[in-house]
Design an enzyme around this catalytic site. Structure first.
Site, PDB file in Angstrom:
ATOM      1  N   ASP A 233      44.234  30.751  38.546  1.00 39.49           N
ATOM      2  CA  ASP A 233      42.829  31.302  39.367  1.00 39.49           C
ATOM      3  C   ASP A 233      42.559  29.705  39.131  1.00 39.49           C
ATOM      4  OD1 ASP A 233      42.691  33.396  39.640  1.00 39.49           O
ATOM      5  OD2 ASP A 233      40.575  33.431  38.960  1.00 39.49           O
ATOM      6  N   ASP A 283      40.103  40.970  39.116  1.00 34.87           N
ATOM      7  CA  ASP A 283      38.487  40.549  37.663  1.00 34.87           C
ATOM      8  C   ASP A 283      38.100  41.884  37.244  1.00 34.87           C
ATOM      9  OD1 ASP A 283      39.041  37.587  38.931  1.00 34.87           O
ATOM     10  OD2 ASP A 283      37.651  38.075  40.156  1.00 34.87           O
TER      11      ASP A 283
END
Length: 380
Positions: A233, A283
């Site tokens: 990320d 997520d």
């Protein structure tokens, strides 16, 4: 199929895990800021820079938590399954679940595949957009069917459980053939309307599909997967623009419109068109794999679920996601959720293990009957 689920999850996350960065209001094509009908093919309109923290930002946390609670319990014990030790159903389920276990080397493959898919989409947006849409449509049809199958089977009193032998596929219950058209019509309806409600239904189906198809069985593998996702990320949100000339994540996120995200309408939005806050599938799924392991660990050790690994890890997940939502919703600064979710889940899990004196035990994890460790893999 189970190993394929790991690869598929990596591909879909490469395309969709970046979705949450849209709420950060990076510079985007002007069309995204314009009034966009919900049935168009343009990306979903997210919060404008002038917007403030919205109650929907906190509703996202609640929705994600409820999905994970259901997903973890379903991964532990599928609905209406006879869970007695001698049950043939349990043995078949455990054998299939073990086939989907991630090993240490698989976590590296996972991030590599996700990165490669992200780059391919970035450079070949038009062609890859079609491919991702077709891939999603097929898998979401299967996921939706798998989600509701146990309930429909129970509701119909197993009247359609009789199996039919299909060439190359083997025995398939009659109920599958009955449900298939309904699932396909649902996906086609989403393709035609881009309804945010159907988007959420299909995204929910995918989340449960991956949580029940892929699993972790040790803190060692979980730490590797989540740590790699953490740096994945960071690299693709903050560093990629200096290498590729553009922010790869934002470009892909704004160029694709596939429901690999949960959409929540903003309650305090202004304007004629609906605006959304959202959370990417990755997520939820990646921390969710650790939560599923936490619940299995509590069950395996006979620990009270209200004070064991699952409760602590879930609390950490909610705190981490809330911090992310507050910063994104109020400051409109790009915040990869994994920056908060990885320490938010791993640290509470490790603290519980340390308090119980089980760090070494959970590091190696729950031993499966058919699982080989990486150092036990056969050599050619």
């Amino acid at each position: 199929m189970r190993h394929g689920s790991i690869v598929l999850l990596a591909i879909l996350l490469g395309a969709g895990a970046v979705a949450a960065s849209q709420t950060a209001n990076h510079p985007r094509p002007a069309s995204l800021h314009s009034t966009t009908p919900l049935n168009s093919n343009a990306p979903v309109k997210t919060a404008s820079k002038s917007s403030h923290l919205d109650p929907s930002n906190f509703l996202v946390v609640l929705i994600a938590a409820l999905i994970l609670i259901y997903g973890a319990h379903r991964a532990l014990r599928p609905p209406f399954l006879d869970m007695t030790q001698s049950s043939a159903e349990v043995m078949a389920y455990e054998e299939a679940a073990e086939a989907g276990e991630m090993q240490l080397h698989t976590t590296f493959m996972f991030v590599i595949v996700a990165s490669c898919s992200l780059v391919l989409i970035f450079y070949f947006m038009s062609a890859m957009s079609i491919l991702i849409t077709v891939l999603f449509s097929f898998i979401s049809s299967l996921a939706l069917g798998a989600l509701v199958y146990p309930y429909v089977d129970r509701y119909t009193d197993h009247r359609f459980s009789r199996e039919i032998d299909v060439a190359y596929l083997g025995p398939i219950p009659v109920l599958v053939f009955i449900m298939a058209p309904v699932c396909i019509i649902t996906v086609v309806t989403w393709l035609l309307t881009k309804s945010w409600l159907l988007n959420n239904l299909l995204a929910f189906s995918l989340i449960i599909f991956f949580l029940t198809s892929v699993r972790l069985s040790s803190l060692k593998v979980a730490s590797s997967l989540l740590t790699l996702a953490f740096f994945y990320d960071i690299f693709w949100v903050f560093i990629s623009s200096s290498i590729f000339g553009k922010n790869v994540m934002v470009t892909v996120a704004t160029g694709l419109n596939v429901p690999i995200k949960i959409l929540v309408p903003l309650m305090m939005a202004t304007g004629k068109s609906m605006q959304f806050t959202l959370i990417g599938l990755g997520d939820i799924v990646l921390p969710g794999l650790l939560l599923c392991f936490s619940l299995r660990l509590d069950d395996h050790k006979g620990i009270d679920k209200k004070s064991g690994y699952f409760a602590a890890t879930m609390a950490g997940y909610c705190v981490g996601l809330t911090m992310c939502e507050v910063i994104v919703g109020s400051l409109h600064v790009a915040q990869p959720a994994m920056i908060y979710l990885v320490p938010g889940t791993l640290i509470p899990f490790a603290l519980v293990a340390n308090a119980r004196g089980e760090v070494k035990d959970v590091w190696e994890g729950i031993k499966s009957h058919h699982r080989l460790e990486d150092n036990e893999m056969p050599h050619p």
